[in-house]
Design a protein around this motif. Sequence first.
Motif, PDB file in Angstrom:
ATOM      1  N   LYS A 186       0.834  -1.206   0.000  1.00 36.54           N
ATOM      2  CA  LYS A 186       0.000   0.000   0.000  1.00 36.54           C
ATOM      3  C   LYS A 186       0.870   1.259   0.000  1.00 36.54           C
ATOM      4  O   LYS A 186       0.532   2.253  -0.652  1.00 36.54           O
ATOM      5  CB  LYS A 186      -0.932  -0.007   1.206  1.00 36.54           C
TER       6      LYS A 186
ATOM      7  N   GLY B 165       0.863   3.921  -2.914  1.00 33.23           N
ATOM      8  CA  GLY B 165       0.543   5.283  -2.520  1.00 33.23           C
ATOM      9  C   GLY B 165       1.606   6.283  -2.942  1.00 33.23           C
ATOM     10  O   GLY B 165       1.293   7.429  -3.307  1.00 33.23           O
TER      11      GLY B 165
ATOM     12  N   ASP C  72       1.019   7.013  -6.480  1.00 29.30           N
ATOM     13  CA  ASP C  72      -0.109   7.950  -6.592  1.00 29.30           C
ATOM     14  C   ASP C  72       0.326   9.371  -6.269  1.00 29.30           C
ATOM     15  O   ASP C  72      -0.080  10.337  -6.937  1.00 29.30           O
ATOM     16  CB  ASP C  72      -1.243   7.538  -5.650  1.00 29.30           C
ATOM     17  N   LEU C  73       1.154   9.494  -5.237  1.00 31.15           N
ATOM     18  CA  LEU C  73       1.608  10.824  -4.831  1.00 31.15           C
ATOM     19  C   LEU C  73       2.509  11.440  -5.899  1.00 31.15           C
ATOM     20  O   LEU C  73       2.445  12.653  -6.152  1.00 31.15           O
ATOM     21  CB  LEU C  73       2.342  10.738  -3.485  1.00 31.15           C
TER      22      LEU C  73
ATOM     23  N   ILE D 247       0.240  12.828  -8.444  1.00 32.85           N
ATOM     24  CA  ILE D 247      -0.369  14.065  -7.940  1.00 32.85           C
ATOM     25  C   ILE D 247       0.580  15.246  -8.150  1.00 32.85           C
ATOM     26  O   ILE D 247       0.167  16.338  -8.572  1.00 32.85           O
ATOM     27  CB  ILE D 247      -0.732  13.912  -6.446  1.00 32.85           C
TER      28      ILE D 247
ATOM     29  N   ALA E  63      -4.138  18.029  -3.244  1.00 31.86           N
ATOM     30  CA  ALA E  63      -4.274  16.589  -3.004  1.00 31.86           C
ATOM     31  C   ALA E  63      -3.066  15.993  -2.285  1.00 31.86           C
ATOM     32  O   ALA E  63      -3.107  14.818  -1.892  1.00 31.86           O
ATOM     33  CB  ALA E  63      -4.497  15.858  -4.327  1.00 31.86           C
ATOM     34  N   VAL E  64      -2.024  16.781  -2.081  1.00 29.53           N
ATOM     35  CA  VAL E  64      -0.796  16.252  -1.502  1.00 29.53           C
ATOM     36  C   VAL E  64      -0.986  15.879  -0.028  1.00 29.53           C
ATOM     37  O   VAL E  64      -0.655  14.761   0.392  1.00 29.53           O
ATOM     38  CB  VAL E  64       0.355  17.265  -1.645  1.00 29.53           C
TER      39      VAL E  64
ATOM     40  N   LYS F 113      -2.992  12.634   0.807  1.00 28.11           N
ATOM     41  CA  LYS F 113      -2.250  11.428   0.449  1.00 28.11           C
ATOM     42  C   LYS F 113      -1.074  11.216   1.402  1.00 28.11           C
ATOM     43  O   LYS F 113      -0.757  10.084   1.789  1.00 28.11           O
ATOM     44  CB  LYS F 113      -1.771  11.512  -0.998  1.00 28.11           C
ATOM     45  N   GLN F 114      -0.416  12.310   1.789  1.00 31.94           N
ATOM     46  CA  GLN F 114       0.660  12.209   2.760  1.00 31.94           C
ATOM     47  C   GLN F 114       0.143  11.595   4.067  1.00 31.94           C
ATOM     48  O   GLN F 114       0.771  10.693   4.646  1.00 31.94           O
ATOM     49  CB  GLN F 114       1.248  13.593   3.052  1.00 31.94           C
TER      50      GLN F 114
ATOM     51  N   GLU G  50      -2.421   9.665   4.552  1.00 32.72           N
ATOM     52  CA  GLU G  50      -2.725   8.247   4.336  1.00 32.72           C
ATOM     53  C   GLU G  50      -1.452   7.396   4.383  1.00 32.72           C
ATOM     54  O   GLU G  50      -1.403   6.342   5.040  1.00 32.72           O
ATOM     55  CB  GLU G  50      -3.423   8.078   2.988  1.00 32.72           C
ATOM     56  N   LEU G  51      -0.405   7.859   3.686  1.00 34.35           N
ATOM     57  CA  LEU G  51       0.845   7.113   3.655  1.00 34.35           C
ATOM     58  C   LEU G  51       1.487   7.013   5.038  1.00 34.35           C
ATOM     59  O   LEU G  51       2.006   5.955   5.422  1.00 34.35           O
ATOM     60  CB  LEU G  51       1.809   7.768   2.672  1.00 34.35           C
TER      61      LEU G  51
END
Length: 435
Positions: free
Chosen positions: A177, A181, A184-185, A188, A196-197, A200-201, A203-204
Motif C-alpha cells: 500500500k 501510494g 499515486d503521490l 499528484i 491533493a498532496v 495522500k501524505q 494516508e501514507l
Amino acid sequence: MAATLLSSHCSLPSFSLSLARPRNCHVAVLCSASPKSPLSTVTQNEKKKSFSLKKCAISLALAIGLVTITPSIDSPSYALAKWPALPDVSVLISGPPIKDPGALLRYALPINNKAIREVQKPLEDITESLKVAGVRALDSVERNVRQASRALNQGKDLILAGVAESKKEEGKDLLEKISAGLDDLQKIVEDRNRDAVAPKQKELLQYVGSVEEDMIDRFPYEVPEEYSTMPLLKGRAMVDMKVKIKDNPNLQETVFRIVLDGYNAPVTAGNFLDLVERHFYDGMEIQRADGFVVQTGDPEGPAEGFVDPSTGKTRTIPLEIMVVGDTAPVYGETLEELGRYKAQTRLPFNAFGTMAMAREEFDNNSSSSQVFWLLKESELTPSNANILDGRYTVFGYVVENEDFLADLKVGDVIESIQVVNGIENLANPTYKIVG
C-alpha cells in the motif's frame, strides 16, 4: 480541586519586579496571577475561584520558578538540548522541532528499524515543503517522494525483517500500500495538484505508522513491582472525547480524538483509560481554560482525585517519565531532581494538545484524575526546549480537532469519553470490579 502541574527545586535569582515566591524559588511574575499553577490539582478552596491567566501566558511557569535564565552560582546549569534523536536515527529527525502529534507518536514507538524511519522521514518533511507558497512547493514535495520511494525500494527486506512474525502478512500488505501510494503521490505532483498532496501524505504516514506498530511483538519492559498491580496500558489506545460547548454560536459540540501511549507511560495511561471505562469524566465540566492549558478531572466533593469505591481511598499514581535512550520510564522523581538536565523525554510537550497529568506542586506522586492539555508555545514552553518536559507525565496527544481545544471554556461539559480501540491492552482493569 486542581492539581499543580509544575514542581521545582531551584534557586534562581529574583527580579526587581512584582514577585511571587513559591517555596524554594524566587522569581518574577510579570503580571497578576494565582500562585497556583493551572497544572496542579485543584484544592477545595480553589474550586470557588477563577484560574484565568489570560493577562499573561507565561506567568504560570514564572510563578513556580521555571525560568530559562542564568542560574545562581549554587544552582545546576540548565542545558536545554535540541529535540532528542532516537538511537541510530538521529540524522533522520534533525531539523525543525517536531510539533505534529502523529509524528511524535510514530517516533515514540519502541522500535529500532532505521529502514522504515528512512521512509517515514521524507514523508514527514512534506509538511515543511508545503509551507512554500503556490505550486513551487511541489518541487520540494517531488524530492521528498523520490527519497521515500528510494528508501522503500532499498530497505523493504530490512523493514519486513523487523515486523513481528505473527504480523508478517499484514506487514507485506502495508508495504504494498505504501509503494502504490507513493506512485499515486508522484502522479499528484506531476499533475501539479497541490491540494491533493496533504491527504495522500496523511494516508501514507498512517500506513507507515501501522508497519512500525507491527514491529512490536510484546510489551518491551516490566513495570516496577510496586505499580504492577495498578491498571496498566501495555500498548496504545484511542479515545473520543465529546464536549458540549456553551456560549459559542459557531461551535456547539466537538469530538477530540486522543491517542494514549502506554509504551512510554503505562501506569498513567492505564489509570486514565480505567477511569474512562468507569465513566468518571462523563458529565464533568472543563475547570480551567486560560489560553495556556485546558484542565479537568476534579471531582465534586473534598477529594482531589478519584476515590476508589473498593478501598474508599484516593487512587494516586507516580510521576512517570520515559527518556530517550532509556528502556523503561523513571518513576517518582523529575529529571531535574535526578540531575539529568540534558535528557530528553520520549513524549515531549511539543504539540498543541499534548495531554499530561496534573499533580500537587511539591508531591511528584500525587496525580490521580486531573488532566490537562497544553494549548500553545510561549517564551517558556518552546518546542524542543520545554520547561515542562521531565516534570509532568505526558501520556498522549489529541490527534483530531486539537485546534478546537482553544475554544473550550470553563463550564463546557464533557458529555462522554469513549474507547475507540486498544482496550485489550489494558491490564489489571478495576472498572470491572463491582464497587
